[in-house]
Scaffold this motif. Structure first.
Motif, mmCIF file in Angstrom:
data_model
loop_
_atom_site.group_PDB
_atom_site.id
_atom_site.type_symbol
_atom_site.label_atom_id
_atom_site.label_comp_id
_atom_site.label_asym_id
_atom_site.label_seq_id
_atom_site.Cartn_x
_atom_site.Cartn_y
_atom_site.Cartn_z
ATOM 1 N N THR A 100 -4.090 -0.767 -2.300
ATOM 2 C CA THR A 100 -4.253 -2.204 -2.086
ATOM 3 C C THR A 100 -5.241 -2.454 -0.956
ATOM 4 N N GLY A 101 -5.780 -3.657 -0.934
ATOM 5 C CA GLY A 101 -6.727 -4.051 0.100
ATOM 6 C C GLY A 101 -8.139 -4.048 -0.433
ATOM 7 N N SER A 102 -8.945 -4.954 0.085
ATOM 8 C CA SER A 102 -10.335 -5.001 -0.335
ATOM 9 C C SER A 102 -11.241 -5.408 0.820
ATOM 10 N N ARG A 112 -7.551 -1.077 4.088
ATOM 11 C CA ARG A 112 -7.089 -0.667 2.755
ATOM 12 C C ARG A 112 -6.002 0.374 2.945
ATOM 13 N N GLY A 121 0.785 -1.226 0.000
ATOM 14 C CA GLY A 121 0.000 0.000 0.000
ATOM 15 C C GLY A 121 0.819 1.279 0.000
#
Length: 132
Positions: A84-86, A90, A79
């Motif tokens: 990024t991340g869901s 995030r 990140g």
């Protein structure tokens, strides 16, 4: 003769089993043009080498307890380069010197901004923890 006199350049020794805790100041982002600075602890435990923890102080919690988020160290690293991340956490860069970490819970969403340099220093220490 003291150890310092014999070895004046002695420094802390890297060990793989030393926990890492770094205290930083973060900024809570809200609709208000003024942001709120808060103290945050970044933690890493070698017995959980894939995880990092971000701990918010108890006075920010309705329960009056520390609010701890545990998520993959790789998510934090990635990140800092690109969004990024869901899931619940995030991370994305915000310009060249800031990063945003967004925390999702049933109670709502918290958006917190960190200095990228502080997060990178923390991550470096997670790979080479130092004893004190």
């Amino acid at each position: 003769m003291s150890a310092t006199a014999e070895n004046p350049r002695a420094t802390a020794v890297a060990t793989p089993d030393a926990p890492v805790e770094v205290r930083v100041t973060a900024r809570v982002i809200t609709d208000d043009p003024l942001y709120r600075k808060i103290p945050v602890s970044l933690r890493f435990a070698p017995d959980e080498p894939l995880a990092v923890r971000i701990v918010f102080p108890a006075d920010l919690s309705p329960e009056g307890t520390d609010n701890e988020w545990v998520f993959p160290r790789a998510l934090l690293e990635a990140g800092l380069q690109a969004p990024t991340g869901s899931g619940d956490v995030r991370v994305w860069p915000c310009g060249r010197v800031q990063a945003v970490v967004e925390f999702h819970s049933p109670e709502g969403v918290a958006v917190v901004q960190f200095d990228i340099a502080a997060l990178r220093r923390f991550l470096r220490r997670t790979y080479a923890p130092l004893t004190r």
